[in-house]
Motif scaffolding. Structure first.
Motif, PDB file in Angstrom:
ATOM      1  N   SER A   1     -16.825  11.421  59.373  1.00 44.69           N
ATOM      2  CA  SER A   1     -16.539  12.353  60.466  1.00 44.69           C
ATOM      3  C   SER A   1     -16.996  11.771  61.797  1.00 44.69           C
ATOM      4  CB  SER A   1     -17.230  13.685  60.195  1.00 44.69           C
ATOM      5  OG  SER A   1     -16.719  14.714  61.004  1.00 44.69           O
ATOM      6  N   SER A   2     -18.152  11.104  61.777  1.00 47.61           N
ATOM      7  CA  SER A   2     -18.676  10.511  63.010  1.00 47.61           C
ATOM      8  C   SER A   2     -17.790   9.371  63.503  1.00 47.61           C
ATOM      9  CB  SER A   2     -20.103  10.008  62.789  1.00 47.61           C
ATOM     10  OG  SER A   2     -20.120   8.825  62.006  1.00 47.61           O
ATOM     11  N   ARG A   3     -17.201   8.628  62.587  1.00 48.59           N
ATOM     12  CA  ARG A   3     -16.328   7.515  62.979  1.00 48.59           C
ATOM     13  C   ARG A   3     -15.062   8.028  63.676  1.00 48.59           C
ATOM     14  NH1 ARG A   3     -16.951   2.406  61.079  1.00 48.59           N
ATOM     15  NH2 ARG A   3     -14.693   2.103  60.985  1.00 48.59           N
ATOM     16  N   ILE A   4     -14.524   9.132  63.170  1.00 51.46           N
ATOM     17  CA  ILE A   4     -13.331   9.704  63.797  1.00 51.46           C
ATOM     18  C   ILE A   4     -13.680  10.240  65.185  1.00 51.46           C
ATOM     19  CG2 ILE A   4     -11.584  11.517  63.595  1.00 51.46           C
ATOM     20  CD1 ILE A   4     -12.025  11.220  60.483  1.00 51.46           C
ATOM     21  N   ALA A   5     -14.831  10.900  65.287  1.00 55.80           N
ATOM     22  CA  ALA A   5     -15.267  11.404  66.593  1.00 55.80           C
ATOM     23  C   ALA A   5     -15.452  10.249  67.577  1.00 55.80           C
ATOM     24  CB  ALA A   5     -16.574  12.189  66.443  1.00 55.80           C
ATOM     25  N   TRP A   6     -16.032   9.154  67.094  1.00 58.17           N
ATOM     26  CA  TRP A   6     -16.262   8.012  67.971  1.00 58.17           C
ATOM     27  C   TRP A   6     -14.945   7.357  68.386  1.00 58.17           C
ATOM     28  CZ3 TRP A   6     -19.183   6.286  71.441  1.00 58.17           C
ATOM     29  CH2 TRP A   6     -19.203   4.944  71.825  1.00 58.17           C
ATOM     30  N   ALA A   7     -13.986   7.266  67.464  1.00 57.92           N
ATOM     31  CA  ALA A   7     -12.681   6.697  67.804  1.00 57.92           C
ATOM     32  C   ALA A   7     -12.020   7.502  68.919  1.00 57.92           C
ATOM     33  CB  ALA A   7     -11.779   6.659  66.567  1.00 57.92           C
ATOM     34  N   ASN A   8     -12.134   8.822  68.854  1.00 49.82           N
ATOM     35  CA  ASN A   8     -11.557   9.661  69.914  1.00 49.82           C
ATOM     36  C   ASN A   8     -12.296   9.462  71.234  1.00 49.82           C
ATOM     37  OD1 ASN A   8      -9.291  11.166  68.848  1.00 49.82           O
ATOM     38  ND2 ASN A   8     -10.742  12.159  67.484  1.00 49.82           N
ATOM     39  N   ASP A   9     -13.606   9.323  71.160  1.00 50.13           N
ATOM     40  CA  ASP A   9     -14.396   9.089  72.371  1.00 50.13           C
ATOM     41  C   ASP A   9     -14.019   7.742  72.996  1.00 50.13           C
ATOM     42  OD1 ASP A   9     -17.161   8.176  73.799  1.00 50.13           O
ATOM     43  OD2 ASP A   9     -17.012  10.352  73.748  1.00 50.13           O
ATOM     44  N   VAL A  10     -13.889   6.715  72.154  1.00 48.93           N
ATOM     45  CA  VAL A  10     -13.485   5.390  72.634  1.00 48.93           C
ATOM     46  C   VAL A  10     -12.114   5.462  73.306  1.00 48.93           C
ATOM     47  CG1 VAL A  10     -12.759   3.079  71.891  1.00 48.93           C
ATOM     48  CG2 VAL A  10     -14.860   4.073  70.981  1.00 48.93           C
ATOM     49  N   ALA A  11     -11.169   6.172  72.672  1.00 44.46           N
ATOM     50  CA  ALA A  11      -9.813   6.256  73.219  1.00 44.46           C
ATOM     51  C   ALA A  11      -9.792   6.941  74.583  1.00 44.46           C
ATOM     52  CB  ALA A  11      -8.909   7.007  72.231  1.00 44.46           C
TER      53      ALA A  11
ATOM     54  N   SER B   1      -9.307   5.594  63.886  1.00 42.97           N
ATOM     55  CA  SER B   1      -8.093   5.792  64.677  1.00 42.97           C
ATOM     56  C   SER B   1      -8.199   7.121  65.412  1.00 42.97           C
ATOM     57  CB  SER B   1      -6.850   5.810  63.785  1.00 42.97           C
ATOM     58  OG  SER B   1      -6.670   4.557  63.160  1.00 42.97           O
ATOM     59  N   PRO B   2      -7.933   7.141  66.716  1.00 42.00           N
ATOM     60  CA  PRO B   2      -8.004   8.405  67.452  1.00 42.00           C
ATOM     61  C   PRO B   2      -6.892   9.356  67.027  1.00 42.00           C
ATOM     62  CG  PRO B   2      -7.092   6.681  68.843  1.00 42.00           C
ATOM     63  CD  PRO B   2      -7.550   6.017  67.584  1.00 42.00           C
ATOM     64  N   GLY B   3      -7.158  10.622  67.079  1.00 38.66           N
ATOM     65  CA  GLY B   3      -6.166  11.625  66.707  1.00 38.66           C
ATOM     66  C   GLY B   3      -6.840  12.955  66.429  1.00 38.66           C
TER      67      GLY B   3
END
Length: 222
Positions: free
Chosen positions: A32-42, A71-73
């Motif tokens: 869950s943290s990786r998805i949150a971070w991907a969105n933050d990075v994007a 992956s952001p989304g």
């Protein structure tokens, strides 16, 4: 554990049940943290003027990080990851898990806001939402994009129709403010089509042939 030729395909660990259960929660909270971070990075990459997809791809190429769940989304949905994050949050920590939950809420609001802005810019009255489960082949709707889009569009006064191949109950769609339909009957009557995940290529192609003025495909969590 998966078995191949009668043997487990990975090491089998034997520990106390509490530690095993806690590790399972921690794994899903980490995903869950990786998805949150991907969105933050994007989002931050876009603010810098960079291409978000390119930045996330390059970050994932670092072997210390990897590309899985980066992956952001739309934020995590379904029966496991959101539930396990909630359980993880029930224990005292140091604020990281709480920040992940807030990040997911911000992501959902941002994506829904972007969808609504796109719709407001066009003369649209009827919307078809395709794909309502949390992922292709899934049978769960927890925090899924499709029902969230239906609720937001219905709240804004649009006529909303919904379709997926999994046979989403009409009652669930009605609770969100939409109406279940057969997709082929509504392509020509819809002003816009929103696809919850990119698993409907035939339907999108048919929509394009029928002259649908707009098709939005939202990147799922993964």
């Amino acid at each position: 554990v998966w078995f191949k030729d009668g043997k487990p395909d990975r090491p089998v660990l034997v520990y106390d049940p509490t530690s095993i259960a806690c590790a399972k929660l921690a794994i899903n909270a980490t995903l869950s943290s990786r998805i949150a971070w991907a969105n933050d990075v994007a989002v931050r990459a876009k603010a810098f003027g960079a291409d978000p997809a390119t930045v996330c791809k390059i970050v994932g190429m670092d072997p210390r990080i990897g590309s899985a769940y980066h992956s952001p989304g739309w934020s995590p949905a379904g029966p496991c990851i959101p539930r396990d994050l909630d359980v993880w949050l029930s224990a005292p920590g140091e604020g990281m898990a709480e920040a992940i939950l807030v990040s997911h809420r911000i992501t959902r609001q941002r994506i829904l806001g972007q969808i609504m802005e796109e719709l407001k810019a066009k003369p649209i009255t009827t919307i078809l939402v395709i794909g309502l489960t949390y992922k292709e082949g899934g049978l769960d709707y927890t925090d899924a994009l499709g029902p969230a889009v239906i609720r937001e569009c219905a709240k804004a006064g649009y006529r909303v129709c919904a379709y997926d191949r999994e046979g989403t109950p009409a009652e669930l769609i009605a609770q969100a403010g939409g109406k279940r339909v057969e997709a082929t009957a509504t392509f020509s009557a819809s002003d816009a089509i929103i696809v919850g995940f990119p698993g409907y290529p035939e339907e999108c192609a048919e929509a394009a042939r029928n002259g649908s003025p707009g098709i939005m495909i939202i990147n799922p969590w993964r």
